[in-house]
Scaffold this active site. Structure first.
Site, PDB file in Angstrom:
ATOM      1  N   GLU A   5      -5.536  -8.196  -1.034  1.00 48.39           N
ATOM      2  CA  GLU A   5      -6.249  -7.999   0.233  1.00 48.39           C
ATOM      3  C   GLU A   5      -7.690  -7.668  -0.083  1.00 48.39           C
ATOM      4  O   GLU A   5      -7.959  -6.867  -0.982  1.00 48.39           O
ATOM      5  CB  GLU A   5      -5.673  -6.828   1.038  1.00 48.39           C
ATOM      6  CG  GLU A   5      -4.328  -7.081   1.645  1.00 48.39           C
ATOM      7  CD  GLU A   5      -3.866  -5.935   2.558  1.00 48.39           C
ATOM      8  OE1 GLU A   5      -4.715  -5.262   3.160  1.00 48.39           O
ATOM      9  OE2 GLU A   5      -2.646  -5.733   2.638  1.00 48.39           O
ATOM     10  N   GLU A  60       0.823  -1.216   0.000  1.00 48.37           N
ATOM     11  CA  GLU A  60       0.000   0.000   0.000  1.00 48.37           C
ATOM     12  C   GLU A  60       0.853   1.262   0.000  1.00 48.37           C
ATOM     13  O   GLU A  60       0.806   2.073   0.926  1.00 48.37           O
ATOM     14  CB  GLU A  60      -0.950  -0.004   1.203  1.00 48.37           C
ATOM     15  CG  GLU A  60      -1.966  -1.136   1.142  1.00 48.37           C
ATOM     16  CD  GLU A  60      -3.074  -1.021   2.176  1.00 48.37           C
ATOM     17  OE1 GLU A  60      -2.847  -0.377   3.214  1.00 48.37           O
ATOM     18  OE2 GLU A  60      -4.167  -1.562   1.942  1.00 48.37           O
TER      19      GLU A  60
HETATM   20  C1  BGP Z   1      -4.395  -2.684   4.890  1.00 49.15           C
HETATM   21  C2  BGP Z   1      -3.097  -3.263   5.307  1.00 49.15           C
HETATM   22  C3  BGP Z   1      -3.149  -4.479   6.110  1.00 49.15           C
HETATM   23  C4  BGP Z   1      -4.423  -4.705   6.858  1.00 49.15           C
HETATM   24  C5  BGP Z   1      -5.676  -4.225   6.203  1.00 49.15           C
HETATM   25  C6  BGP Z   1      -6.921  -4.229   7.041  1.00 49.15           C
HETATM   26  O1  BGP Z   1      -4.315  -1.326   4.964  1.00 49.15           O
HETATM   27  O2  BGP Z   1      -2.229  -3.507   4.224  1.00 49.15           O
HETATM   28  O3  BGP Z   1      -1.972  -4.570   6.838  1.00 49.15           O
HETATM   29  O4  BGP Z   1      -4.360  -4.684   8.185  1.00 49.15           O
HETATM   30  O5  BGP Z   1      -5.520  -2.972   5.634  1.00 49.15           O
HETATM   31  O6  BGP Z   1      -6.937  -3.112   7.858  1.00 49.15           O
HETATM   32  P1  BGP Z   1      -7.214  -3.182   9.396  1.00 49.15           P
HETATM   33  O7  BGP Z   1      -6.236  -4.164   9.939  1.00 49.15           O
HETATM   34  O8  BGP Z   1      -6.961  -1.822   9.893  1.00 49.15           O
HETATM   35  O9  BGP Z   1      -8.611  -3.614   9.548  1.00 49.15           O
END
Ligand code: BGP
Length: 476
Positions: free
Chosen positions: A375, A181
């Site tokens: 993701e 990201e």
């Molecule tokens: C993205 C990241 C992850 C992950 C995901 C979900 O931004 O790459 O590392 O955690 O989001 O977000 P969160 O964990 O805040 O729910």
């Protein structure tokens, strides 16, 4: 075959990251990662938004220190991934396991050995590792001693780190991503860029300067990687999700174009190989000047990425009207206006499966390179019933609708190479640091305060996803 069938060899798996899963934060010579110095909940956001300095505060609980102890339990977890039918797993290497302070000239053998063992275990089980080189994981030593990615020296340290990984794991890993990201550096510079920004500093300029260093480091990694192994597939990784105009008022439409450019800027450079004209124009208007070295632009041009990986959780909404923008809901790293057509998760993330199709089409139109959804998923509170079952139908619904839209996007002509839903096993939330915000097909017995046995159990979605993979996406 019609276009909306998943191709043979499609990469089905799940995604995790070292800093949110491994724990063992100081074992076997590991240095500190940014996530190791920040707490959970409200205080975490105070750190993110510069209100608390993590170097000056001792917090009572650091969720990453143990996380889900993947470091010691990965064999058990991989057995479960295999049972679900994964043919790939996306994870990351913790930079500070390999170079504890970040600037050493020799790597830490114990750290390298851990990933050798992990990748071997995956391969033994028919699971291909998909590796993020830097997932919010610039060593804290580089923040303290160099100020993070604002400093050009980090390009050199990253190159050494990437070269070490490419050389060591050349026969084990084919799919790489340079930065997780990459556009998140704009929103959480400590995670994205290992940077603490003082209130008197020119935040925007610093961030674009740091971004330039990362873009150069990324192109350099593509070059080094391809030299070491021409079979490597090296991608960029975007926090995706199209930004829609709040209304059809032309000013709103223009605003949404600008907001989308803020995220696409990074990928425009990584994939098309040059700074877009709109960026030059924006820098000029905002008095931003970026220091570049001779050779940077050629490097960017000559070493573009092989594929476009991205995360997708939601779309967003923006207005050109400052009054309307006042109604924005805060509390999330990425803010958005409320979209009346969408429902939200318990954490206020708006659920928009069609938005995935929109995003995929936009990305493919723009870059014409294979997409990889690395993701996607629903962060939700799960309840363990008296008999131990976890009936996460809401998660199944979320994922099913998104997979359907992936098929629709493929039918639109988009090329898609793989899908790795986020947090395939419950882990620490990146934004809030909570355990309670769960994404997994596999439940981990641990709560927000760190209590629990860490025992793994299957949720209802486990069997659902297994069927999806077994049927190559035709049985949803
Ligand atoms: C993205 C990241 C992850 C992950 C995901 C979900 O931004 O790459 O590392 O955690 O989001 O977000 P969160 O964990 O805040 O729910």
């Amino acid at each position: 075959m019609t276009n909306n069938e998943f191709p043979k060899g499609f990469l089905w798996g799940g995604a995790i990251a070292a800093n949110q899963a491994e724990g063992a934060y100081d074992k076997d010579g590991k240095g500190l990662s940014p996530t190791d110095i920040i707490p959970m909940g409200k205080e975490r956001f105070e750190v993110f938004f510069g209100k608390k300095n993590p170097f000056e505060h001792e917090f009572s609980y650091y969720p990453s220190h143990e996380a889900i102890d993947f470091y010691h339990r990965y064999k058990e977890d991989i057995a479960l991934f295999k049972e679900m039918g994964f043919n790939c797993l996306r994870t990351s290497v913790a930079w500070a396991r390999i170079f504890p302070n970040g600037d050493e000239t020799e790597p830490n053998e114990a750290g390298l050995k851990f990933y050798d063992d992990l990748f071997d275990e995956l391969l033994k089980n028919g699971i291909e590792p998909v590796v993020t080189i830097n997932h919010f994981d610039t060593p804290v030593g580089l923040t303290k001693d160099y100020g993070g990615w604002r400093n050009r020296k980090l390009v050199e340290f990253y190159e050494r780190y990437a070269r070490t990984l490419f050389t060591r794991y050349s026969g084990k890993v084919k799919y790489w991503m340079t930065f997780n990201e990459i556009n998140m550096i704009q929103h959480i510079p400590l995670f994205g860029g290992g940077m603490m920004i003082e209130p008197h500093e020119n935040k925007e300029e610093l961030i674009y300067q740091a971004a330039h260093h990362q873009l150069v480091a990324s192109a350099s990694a593509v070059k080094i990687g391809h030299e070491i192994n021409s079979e490597f597939q090296i991608g960029c990784m975007l926090a995706g999700g199209s930004v829609y105009p709040n209304t059809c008022h032309p000013d709103d439409v223009l605003k949404s174009i600008e907001a989308n450019r803020e995220q696409y800027f990074f990928i425009d450079v990584q994939s098309r190989g040059e700074y877009p004209r709109y960026a030059h124009s924006m820098f000029k208007k905002n008095n931003i000047s970026i220091e570049m070295q001779e050779g940077d632009l050629t490097l960017l041009k000559d070493h573009t990425v092989d594929y476009i990986a991205f995360s997708y959780y939601m779309s967003r909404l923006i207005s050109a009207d400052p009054e309307v923008m006042k109604t924005i809901e805060s509390g999330n790293v990425l803010s958005t206006l409320k979209n009346p057509y969408l429902k939200s998760s318990e954490w206020g993330w708006q659920i928009d499966p069609v938005g995935l199709r929109v995003t995929m089409n936009e990305l493919y139109d723009r870059y014409q390179k294979p997409l990889f959804i690395v993701e996607n998923g629903l962060g939700a509170v799960d309840t363990v019933e008296a008999d131990g079952s976890i009936n996460d139908d809401y998660r199944i619904d979320y994922l099913r609708e998104h997979v359907k839209e992936m098929k629709n996007a493929m039918d639109d002509g988009v090329e898609l190479m793989g899908y790795t839903p986020w947090g395939c096993i419950d882990l620490i939330s990146a934004s809030t640091g909570e355990m309670k915000k769960r994404y997994g097909f596999i439940y981990v017995d641990k709560d927000n305060e760190g209590n629990g046995t860490l025992k793994r159990s299957k949720k209802k979605s486990f069997d659902w996803y297994k069927t999806v993979i077994q049927s190559n996406g035709s049985n949803l």
